[in-house]
Design a protein around this motif. Structure first.
Motif, mmCIF file in Angstrom:
data_model
loop_
_atom_site.group_PDB
_atom_site.id
_atom_site.type_symbol
_atom_site.label_atom_id
_atom_site.label_comp_id
_atom_site.label_asym_id
_atom_site.label_seq_id
_atom_site.Cartn_x
_atom_site.Cartn_y
_atom_site.Cartn_z
ATOM 1 N N ASP A 148 0.794 -1.230 0.000
ATOM 2 C CA ASP A 148 0.000 0.000 0.000
ATOM 3 C C ASP A 148 0.826 1.280 0.000
ATOM 4 O O ASP A 148 0.309 2.343 -0.369
ATOM 5 C CB ASP A 148 -0.997 0.017 1.169
ATOM 6 N N CYS A 149 2.082 1.231 0.403
ATOM 7 C CA CYS A 149 2.911 2.435 0.380
ATOM 8 C C CYS A 149 3.819 2.479 -0.847
ATOM 9 O O CYS A 149 4.742 3.294 -0.909
ATOM 10 C CB CYS A 149 3.734 2.541 1.652
ATOM 11 N N TYR A 150 3.564 1.607 -1.814
ATOM 12 C CA TYR A 150 4.314 1.620 -3.069
ATOM 13 C C TYR A 150 3.499 2.262 -4.188
ATOM 14 O O TYR A 150 3.897 2.211 -5.339
ATOM 15 C CB TYR A 150 4.705 0.194 -3.476
ATOM 16 N N TYR A 151 2.361 2.857 -3.860
ATOM 17 C CA TYR A 151 1.555 3.541 -4.870
ATOM 18 C C TYR A 151 0.884 4.745 -4.223
ATOM 19 O O TYR A 151 0.766 4.830 -2.991
ATOM 20 C CB TYR A 151 0.539 2.607 -5.515
ATOM 21 N N HIS A 152 0.462 5.692 -5.046
ATOM 22 C CA HIS A 152 0.077 7.001 -4.535
ATOM 23 C C HIS A 152 -1.271 7.004 -3.813
ATOM 24 O O HIS A 152 -1.433 7.708 -2.804
ATOM 25 C CB HIS A 152 0.116 8.021 -5.671
ATOM 26 N N ILE A 153 -2.234 6.233 -4.284
ATOM 27 C CA ILE A 153 -3.503 6.179 -3.563
ATOM 28 C C ILE A 153 -3.301 5.519 -2.199
ATOM 29 O O ILE A 153 -3.867 5.948 -1.191
ATOM 30 C CB ILE A 153 -4.569 5.431 -4.397
ATOM 31 N N LEU A 160 1.531 3.066 -10.713
ATOM 32 C CA LEU A 160 1.997 3.973 -9.668
ATOM 33 C C LEU A 160 0.832 4.597 -8.906
ATOM 34 O O LEU A 160 0.999 5.054 -7.780
ATOM 35 C CB LEU A 160 2.855 5.078 -10.286
ATOM 36 N N GLU A 161 -0.349 4.601 -9.499
ATOM 37 C CA GLU A 161 -1.526 5.171 -8.849
ATOM 38 C C GLU A 161 -2.205 4.159 -7.941
ATOM 39 O O GLU A 161 -2.464 4.425 -6.763
ATOM 40 C CB GLU A 161 -2.513 5.656 -9.907
ATOM 41 N N TYR A 162 -2.501 2.958 -8.462
ATOM 42 C CA TYR A 162 -3.251 1.938 -7.712
ATOM 43 C C TYR A 162 -2.377 0.810 -7.155
ATOM 44 O O TYR A 162 -2.865 -0.030 -6.412
ATOM 45 C CB TYR A 162 -4.330 1.326 -8.604
ATOM 46 N N GLY A 163 -1.123 0.762 -7.547
ATOM 47 C CA GLY A 163 -0.264 -0.323 -7.092
ATOM 48 C C GLY A 163 -0.475 -1.625 -7.834
ATOM 49 O O GLY A 163 0.145 -2.639 -7.505
ATOM 50 N N GLY A 211 2.020 -8.616 -2.703
ATOM 51 C CA GLY A 211 0.619 -9.008 -2.603
ATOM 52 C C GLY A 211 -0.297 -7.903 -3.085
ATOM 53 O O GLY A 211 0.002 -6.714 -2.931
ATOM 54 N N LEU A 212 -1.433 -8.281 -3.695
ATOM 55 C CA LEU A 212 -2.337 -7.321 -4.315
ATOM 56 C C LEU A 212 -3.766 -7.515 -3.826
ATOM 57 O O LEU A 212 -4.165 -8.609 -3.415
ATOM 58 C CB LEU A 212 -2.287 -7.457 -5.842
ATOM 59 N N ASN A 213 -4.528 -6.435 -3.913
ATOM 60 C CA ASN A 213 -5.926 -6.395 -3.499
ATOM 61 C C ASN A 213 -6.801 -6.469 -4.750
ATOM 62 O O ASN A 213 -6.719 -5.591 -5.614
ATOM 63 C CB ASN A 213 -6.164 -5.100 -2.714
ATOM 64 N N TYR A 214 -7.642 -7.486 -4.865
ATOM 65 C CA TYR A 214 -8.400 -7.696 -6.102
ATOM 66 C C TYR A 214 -9.348 -6.537 -6.412
ATOM 67 O O TYR A 214 -9.684 -6.282 -7.571
ATOM 68 C CB TYR A 214 -9.163 -9.024 -6.042
ATOM 69 N N GLU A 215 -9.784 -5.805 -5.380
ATOM 70 C CA GLU A 215 -10.660 -4.651 -5.627
ATOM 71 C C GLU A 215 -9.915 -3.581 -6.425
ATOM 72 O O GLU A 215 -10.476 -2.949 -7.329
ATOM 73 C CB GLU A 215 -11.157 -4.077 -4.305
ATOM 74 N N TYR A 216 -8.650 -3.371 -6.082
ATOM 75 C CA TYR A 216 -7.847 -2.407 -6.827
ATOM 76 C C TYR A 216 -7.466 -2.941 -8.208
ATOM 77 O O TYR A 216 -7.208 -2.167 -9.122
ATOM 78 C CB TYR A 216 -6.591 -2.053 -6.045
#
Length: 789
Positions: free
Chosen positions: A172-177, A262-265, A367-372
C-alpha cells in the motif's frame, strides 16, 4: 519515491507544511528517509539571442541569453541543439544542482561564462541515460516567460518523499492512492478516488480471446480489449507524474500502464492483440522453455515460473516482464489488457532467479488487493479512451477464485489497552478507527471491526489491530509502568528434569560427561545389546561407520575410553546420557557410566580408592537414592554378553530390570574397566514420592557388630533383608563391613554393623539386646551360624 503533488489529487493538502507532514507520517510508522524538493534557487527562463562557435573548440558555443535583465548573459554551452530563438533553462551563478554541484562564473577555454544552460537530467527531473544525454539541453515552448522560474512554469515544483518501507508492510505504500490513505490516516482526512468512466462498443472481447488458467498460482485474471488506439505522446500531466516517480515516459499507451501501476499499485500488462492469437493460457512454465523479454534478453524458464502463453509459446513471464513477441510498438492498433494477481512468493522467486527486478515484480511480490485490480483496469480503459482514442470492447475474460471472506475481529478497548499498556477509552479507539478508515460497529462495549482489503498486512488479530491503533494514538502517550503479569518460577519438568538431575548428580560425584554419535558401525551396535533388540539400519547411510542406530551407549563409551587411554590419560571416569532406538523406532533414553583406574587418588596422604565393581555399584546406588528410588532397587547376578561372567548383574527397580552393571569382558579390554547402564525412560515411568526430611535425633544410638558363617553362595542382599525384617523399627541401619572367604570349607564369614535408634527417647541396653538376639535367631534359621559363638 512518492510525489506529493500527485498525492494532492486524492487528498486535500492545501494548508499542510510538507516538511512537518513528513515528520508526522514517520512518527506514525512509515519512515520517510528524505524530503526532496525540486525547487532550485537561481534558475530562470532565458532566450538565446546570439549563438556563435567557440574559437578554441569544435563543439562549444558562445551564447548571449536574455534572462529578463538589462544586459544579456554570456554563457558557454556544449549542447548540440542550442540555437538562436530557443527558450532554455538557465542556471545562474549560485545555483546548486543535484549532486551538490554549484554553478560559478568562470572561463571556459579562455571565454567568460556566467551560468549554464540545463538539461532536465542535470536538474534531477529526468533519468540520466544515453537517450536523454543525446537530446541536449531542455527546449521550452515559445510561450515560456523570460525571467520566470522554469520549475514552476513546467509544473514540476514537486516535493518527493523517499520512503523506507518496512519489509512486513504490504504494497500500500508503493503507490500514490495507498500513500494518500496513510496521509489521510495521520491527518484524519478522507481519500477521493479518481473517476474512471468510459463507453463500451457492441463488439465483445470474448469473440477474440479464450482464457484458460491451468495453474493454482493465479487466483485472479481479468482481461479487456481496446482497439484502434493511436500511439503518440502522453499528455504533459501524465509525463510529469511518471517523471516525478522516477520513471521515463515512452508513449501514451505504455505511460498509461505505468501511471496506473503507480496510482493503484496494480501492475497491468498491455499485449499487442494482433500478435497475440486467440488463446490466453496462464500456466506453469516448462523446464527449459525459452522466452525473449522486452529487454531483448533470452530467459530460460523452469516449472517454478508462471507464464502467460498462447497455444504454442510463452508470451510473458507472469508478474515480471512481457515477451518481445507481443510488444506494443508504433504500429500497434489493438490492445489486450491484463490485470491479474499471481502468487507473491512465486513472483519473487522467479524475479530473483532470473535477476530480473522490475517495478511490477516488486509490487506483485508484496501481494495485491483484487478490488484495486478491477479499479486499475477501469482506470486504464478510461485513460486509453481519452488519451489514445481507444475503443473499449464490451465483455471481459475473467478467472476469479479469490477468497473474498472479509477479515473481521471483535475486540474491546480493555483488551487493546492490555496489549498496548495504554489507558484509552472507547472514544479514543473510535477516533483512531475513523482515521484508519476501518469500518466498525460498537455494541455492548465491543468493537466489531472489518479490515479493508487494501491493508493486506493487517491480520484479524488483536496484536495487529493494537499496533495500528497504538501508532496513531501515539506511543509517546505510553507511561512508564511496571509490568503487571503473573510470573512463575521456571523449572525443568518431566523427562527433561530427570535427565538434568541425573547429569547434575553424576558430575557431583566425579564423573565427566561425554557426547558420542547415535549412528555407529554395525559391529559396534551389536556389542552390549543385552536386551537382544533388533537393530535399526539406515537404508542409505553416508558412510559405513554411521550405518546403524545404537541400542546401547556402553560401546561408544568404551571407544571414548580407548581414545583417552591412547593419549596417556589415566583414572578415567565417564558418563553419557543419550537416546537409543530399536528397529521399530521405539525410543529409550539411557545413562551409561564407565570407570577405570583410581576413582579417588590423593598422592599427598596416600589415599587411593581403586575403581572396582563395588565402587561402580556405589555410584549407581548413589544416583538411584538421589532420584528417589531408595530401598526400591536391587542387583541380581546374571551372565551378560561382553560382561565378565562372574562380575556382572542386572539392575532391578521394583523387581523390573532397568539396566546392567559389571566389568567389561577381558576379551574386549585387558584392563579392569567397569560399566553400568540404566534406562531413564523406565525410571521416568515410575512414581517417585517426594523426598522426606527428618530432624537428626537428639538421643544416642547403640551400635552392635555381628558376624555369621554362611555358605559361599549366600548373597548379602538375602541376609540383609532378614536382618532388617527381624530388627523392626528400632533398627536404624545395616552395613556390611567384612567378608572373609574360606573360613570353613565351602563357607564364608559376613560381618555387619547394626545401628539401633529411637527418635523419641533413649534406648535401654535390655530392649536393644532383645532385638539383637531376635536378629541372630532369624538368621540362624537359614542355616547360618553365629561366628565365635
Amino acid at each position: 519515491m512518492i510525489s506529493m503533488k500527485w498525492v494532492k489529487d486524492y487528498i486535500d493538502l492545501e494548508d499542510e507544511n510538507l516538511i512537518e507532514l513528513a515528520t508526522k507520517v514517520t512518527q506514525a510508522g512509515i519512515n520517510i528517509e528524505a524530503v526532496i524538493s525540486n525547487q532550485i534557487d537561481n534558475l530562470v527562463i532565458g532566450e538565446v539571442k546570439e549563438c556563435i562557435a567557440h574559437p578554441d573548440s569544435d563543439h562549444l558555443h558562445i551564447c548571449k541569453v536574455d534572462i529578463g535583465s538589462d544586459t544579456l548573459q554570456q554563457i558557454v554551452c556544449g549542447a548540440s541543439n542550442v540555437r538562436v530563438g530557443l527558450k532554455v533553462i538557465v542556471a545562474l551563478p549560485g545555483a546548486k544542482l543535484p549532486g551538490d554541484f554549484e554553478i560559478k562564473a568562470g572561463k571556459i577555454r579562455g571565454v567568460e561564462s556566467n551560468g549554464m544552460l540545463c538539461a532536465l537530467f542535470e536538474l534531477g527531473l529526468e533519468e540520466k541515460n544515453e537517450e536523454n544525454y543525446a537530446k541536449g539541453i531542455h527546449e521550452l515552448d515559445s510561450n515560456a516567460p523570460i525571467g520566470k522560474d522554469p520549475i514552476k512554469y513546467m509544473d514540476l515544483d514537486d516535493t518527493l518523499y523517499d520512503l523506507d518501507v518496512h519489509k512486513h508492510r504490504n504494497n500500500d505504500c508503493y503507490y500514490h492512492i495507498g500513500f494518500a490513505h496513510e496521509v489521510g490516516t495521520v491527518l484524519g482526512k478522507k481519500v477521493n478516488y479518481p473517476e474512471a468512466k468510459y463507453k463500451e462498443i457492441s463488439d465483445d472481447v470474448n469473440n477474440y480471446i479464450n482464457l484458460k488458467v491451468e495453474t493454482d498460482r493465479c487466483p485472479f485474471y481479468y482481461g479487456k480489449m481496446v482497439r484502434n488506439v493511436k500511439i503518440g505522446e502522453s499528455p504533459e500531466w501524465i509525463k510529469k507524474r511518471i517523471i516525478a516517480a522516477g520513471m521515463r515516459p515512452i508513449n501514451n499507451v505504455v505511460d498509461i500502464s505505468n501511471f496506473v501501476m503507480l496510482e493503484y499499485g496494480q501492475p497491468t500488462h498491455f499485449f499487442d492483440a494482433d500478435k497475440l492469437g486467440e488463446n490466453i493460457i496462464v500456466r506453469d512454465a516448462k523446464n527449459g522453455e525459452v522466452i525473449i523479454t522486452l529487454d531483448e534478453q533470452e530467459r530460460n524458464l523452469s516449472s517454478k515460473d508462471i507464464v502467460i502463453a498462447d497455444s504454442l509459446k510463452p508470451i510473458c513471464i507472469a508478474g515480471v516482464m512481457g515477451g518481445q513477441n507481443t510488444e506494443i510498438d508504433s504500429n500497434t492498433k489493438n490492445i489486450f489488457i491484463e490485470a491479474a494477481i499471481f502468487d507473491a512468493f512465486s513472483i519473487t522467486k522467479t524475479s530473483t532467479r532470473l535477476n530480473l527486478k522490475s517495478e511490477a515484480s516488486k509490487r506483485y511480490g508484496k501481494g495485491l488487493n483484487y478490488e484495486y485490480t478491477i479499479s486499475a483496469m477501469d482506470r486504464c480503459l478510461s485513460l486509453l479512451e481519452k488519451y489514445a482514442s481507444g475503443e473499449v470492447l464490451s465483455g471481459r475474460v475473467l478467472h476469479d477464485v479469490v477468497d473474498k471472506t472479509e477479515k473481521t475481529i471483535d475486540v474491546t478497548t480493555e483488551e487493546l489497552n492490555k496489549v498496548l499498556g495504554l489507558e484509552m477509552e472507547d472514544k479514543d479507539v473510535e477516533i483512531q478507527l475513523d482515521k484508519l478508515d476501518f469500518p466498525y460497529e460498537l455494541k455492548d462495549k465491543k468493537f466489531h471491526i472489518t479490515i479493508p482489503r487494501r491493508r493486506l498486512d493487517v491480520e484479524a488479530n488483536k496484536a495487529d489491530l493494537a499496533e495500528e491503533i497504538g501508532r496513531l494514538y501515539g506511543y509517546n502517550n505510553l507511561h512508564d509502568t511496571l509490568p503487571k503479569v503473573q510470573t512463575k518460577r521456571g523449572v525443568y519438568v518431566g523427562d527433561v528434569l530427570l535427565r538434568k538431575s541425573t547429569s547434575k548428580r553424576l558430575r557431583s560425584i566425579g564423573l565427566n560427561e561425554t557426547r558420542t554419535y547415535t549412528l555407529v558401525p554395525e559391529e559396534l551396535a551389536l556389542k552390549f545389546n543385552y536386551d537382544n533388540k533388533e537393530l535399526l539400519k539406515l537404508p542409505n547411510p553416508l558412510s559405513a561407520d554411521k550405518a546403524v542406530v545404537r541400542t546401547s551407549i556402553i560401546a561408544s563409551l568404551i571407544n571414548t575410553y580407548e581414545y583417552n587411554k591412547a593419549r596417556k590419560i589415566s583414572n578415567i571416569k565417564l558418563y553419557e546420557i543419550a537416546k537409543t532406538y530399536d528397529k521399530n523406532f521405539k525410543e529409550d533414553q539411557k545413562v551409561a557410566m564407565l570407570i577405570e583406574g583410581n576413582y579417588i587418588e590423593n598422592k599427598w596422604n596416600g589415599t587411593i580408592v581403586k575403581a572396582d565393581f563395588y565402587v561402580m555399584k556405589g555410584l549407581v546406588e548413589n544416583l538411584l537414592d538421589y532420584l528417589g528410588f531408595k530401598n526400591r532397587y536391587e542387583f541380581k547376578a546374571d551372565i551378560l554378553k561382553e560382561i565378565h561372567p562372574t562380575i556382572g548383574a542386572r539392575i532391578l527397580v521394583d523387581k523390573k530390570p532397568i539396566g546392567i552393571i559389571g566389568k567389561v569382558h577381558p576379551s574386549l579390554i585387558k584392563t579392569d574397566v567397569y560399566v553400568a547402564e540404566l534406562s531413564l525412560t523406565e525410571l521416568y515411568e515410575k512414581t517417585v514420592k517426594p523426598i522426606k526430611f527428618k530432624e537428626a535425633s537428639k538421643y544416642p544410638a547403640i551400635k552392635k557388630d555381628v558376624a555369621f558363617i554362611v555358605n559361599n553362595d549366600t548373597l548379602n542382599s538375602e541376609l540383609e533383608a532378614i536382618i532388617k525384617h527381624a530388627g523392626g523399627r528400632l533398627l536404624e541401619s545395616v552395613e556390611i563391613f567384612d567378608i572373609y572367604k574360606d573360613i570353613e570349607p565351602g563357607r564364608k564369614s559376613m560381618a555387619y554393623s547394626l545401628t539401633f535408634l529411637d527418635n523419641t527417647r533413649t534406648l535401654s541396653e535390655e530392649e536393644v539386646m532383645k532385638q539383637f538376639n531376635r536378629i541372630i535367631e532369624e538368621v540362624e534359621k537359614t542355616g547360618a551360624k553365629l561366628r565365635d559363638k
